[in-house]
Enzyme design. Structure first.
Site, PDB file in Angstrom:
ATOM      1  N   GLU A 206     -23.414   5.259 -24.719  1.00 18.87           N
ATOM      2  CA  GLU A 206     -23.423   5.345 -23.261  1.00 18.87           C
ATOM      3  C   GLU A 206     -22.604   6.561 -22.842  1.00 18.87           C
ATOM      4  OE1 GLU A 206     -22.090   1.692 -21.545  1.00 18.87           O
ATOM      5  OE2 GLU A 206     -23.859   0.559 -22.186  1.00 18.87           O
TER       6      GLU A 206
ATOM      7  N   HIS B 196     -20.055   5.901 -19.772  1.00 17.54           N
ATOM      8  CA  HIS B 196     -18.999   4.877 -19.787  1.00 17.54           C
ATOM      9  C   HIS B 196     -17.688   5.480 -20.311  1.00 17.54           C
ATOM     10  CE1 HIS B 196     -17.842   0.485 -20.157  1.00 17.54           C
ATOM     11  NE2 HIS B 196     -16.840   1.101 -20.728  1.00 17.54           N
TER      12      HIS B 196
ATOM     13  N   ALA C  36     -22.162  -5.740 -22.123  1.00 19.90           N
ATOM     14  CA  ALA C  36     -21.252  -6.634 -22.843  1.00 19.90           C
ATOM     15  C   ALA C  36     -21.319  -8.046 -22.276  1.00 19.90           C
ATOM     16  CB  ALA C  36     -19.824  -6.103 -22.751  1.00 19.90           C
TER      17      ALA C  36
ATOM     18  N   SER D   1     -16.355  -7.731 -21.680  1.00 17.76           N
ATOM     19  CA  SER D   1     -16.629  -6.448 -21.032  1.00 17.76           C
ATOM     20  C   SER D   1     -15.340  -5.751 -20.621  1.00 17.76           C
ATOM     21  CB  SER D   1     -17.504  -6.655 -19.795  1.00 17.76           C
ATOM     22  OG  SER D   1     -17.627  -5.448 -19.068  1.00 17.76           O
TER      23      SER D   1
END
Length: 311
Positions: free
Chosen positions: A272, A275, A210, A215
């Site tokens: 992801e 994450h 990001a 982010s």
């Protein structure tokens, strides 16, 4: 050959006055002139190279800005359409992005969900983090830092995984703007070293990292978790038993896979498996049941929180 010619051939080169050329004033003048010429060629070549590179970067930057404006405009248009549809019907709203039918009155979020709840904080390109946002950090056992409000559930999840035979580690947690900037520049440079233009490298990177200010790692509410035996952040990570266990059980501790498979067009990020984002147990269970990413859940919370007409 005459004796005179033999002497001239054997003797050092001489100038008209009979003095050796090497070491003479003329010799050093010629050396200096040659160095000046060489320096001029190098400087001219350098200027031409960097001028061409600058023009190329300027074009790439302009293209990046234009594409970013286009994406932002599309998202703004979607939000306006979403709000208009909600205002018009008051009951039924079709979210074309999430493919979810939200029926107001007949269907509702089964718990109190406030759009201002810190657990539902939405951070992405369309919703950058407020620069004034502050977070109280607390350390985890392996030296990472996260929002102090999520430490207990995070470490409980890791402990319970260990009881089931899965050794997990947090490989990334809170990041400040400076660190995010460094990672972004490093990643772009790596792609450019492979031959990509700045434009292509920029858009390749932002699918997996990001942009600074957008982010979730800035909030301390997100962590990257991997198995101790395999710590590569790649497609194979999702096939690891630790990742499978996490995907199946993270909601029990209030976490969700933030960038899930099949939601790439909504989140703007590639899948992801490592994450995880804390949203609270109720929201995590609801999002898991209805296959919602945080963008979709956030839209629903905003929609249901809006008063009905006439209230």
């Amino acid at each position: 050959m005459s004796d005179m010619e033999m002497q001239l051939e054997a003797a050092p080169q001489e100038n008209r006055e009979g003095r050796p050329y090497l070491g003479s004033v003329a010799f050093y003048k010629h050396v200096i002139l040659f160095c000046v010429f060489l320096l001029f060629v190098l400087l001219t070549g350098t200027v031409i190279f960097f001028s061409a590179h600058y023009v190329s970067l300027k074009k790439d930057y302009a293209a990046v800005c234009e594409e970013y404006r286009t994406v932002s405009q599309e998202r703004d248009d979607y939000k306006k359409q979403f709000a208009a549809a909600a205002a018009e019907s008051g009951r039924v709203l079709k979210d074309e992005t999430s493919k979810t039918d939200v029926v107001r009155g007949d269907f509702s979020i089964p718990f109190h969900a406030d759009p201002e709840d810190w657990r539902y904080l939405l951070i992405n390109e369309a919703h950058p983090l407020n620069p004034e946002y502050t977070v109280k950090l607390a350390p985890t056992r392996n030296g990472q830092f996260v929002d102090q409000r999520i430490v207990y559930q995070l470490e409980k999840m890791i402990d319970d995984a260990a009881k089931e035979g899965y050794s997990l580690i947090i490989c990334s947690s809170y990041r400040d703007y400076e660190r995010q900037n460094e990672l972004q520049k490093e990643s772009i440079s790596q792609y450019m070293d492979k031959g990509l233009s700045y434009h292509d490298a920029f858009f390749r990177v932002k699918r997996t990292l990001a942009l600074t200010g957008t982010s979730e790692h800035h909030t301390g509410l997100s962590v990257d978790i991997v198995g101790e035996d395999y710590q590569c952040l790649d497609e194979e990570q999702a096939k690891r038993p630790e990742a499978i266990w996490l995907a199946e059980h993270c909601a029990e501790y209030g976490f969700v896979v933030r960038y899930d498979r099949g939601k790439e067009d909504i989140t703007g990020m590639d899948y992801e498996s490592w994450h995880f984002r804390y949203v609270g147990k109720e929201a995590a269970a609801f999002m898991e049941e209805y296959d919602l990413c945080l963008e979709e859940f956030s839209d629903m919370v905003e929609f249901f929180h809006r008063p009905d007409e006439g209230e």
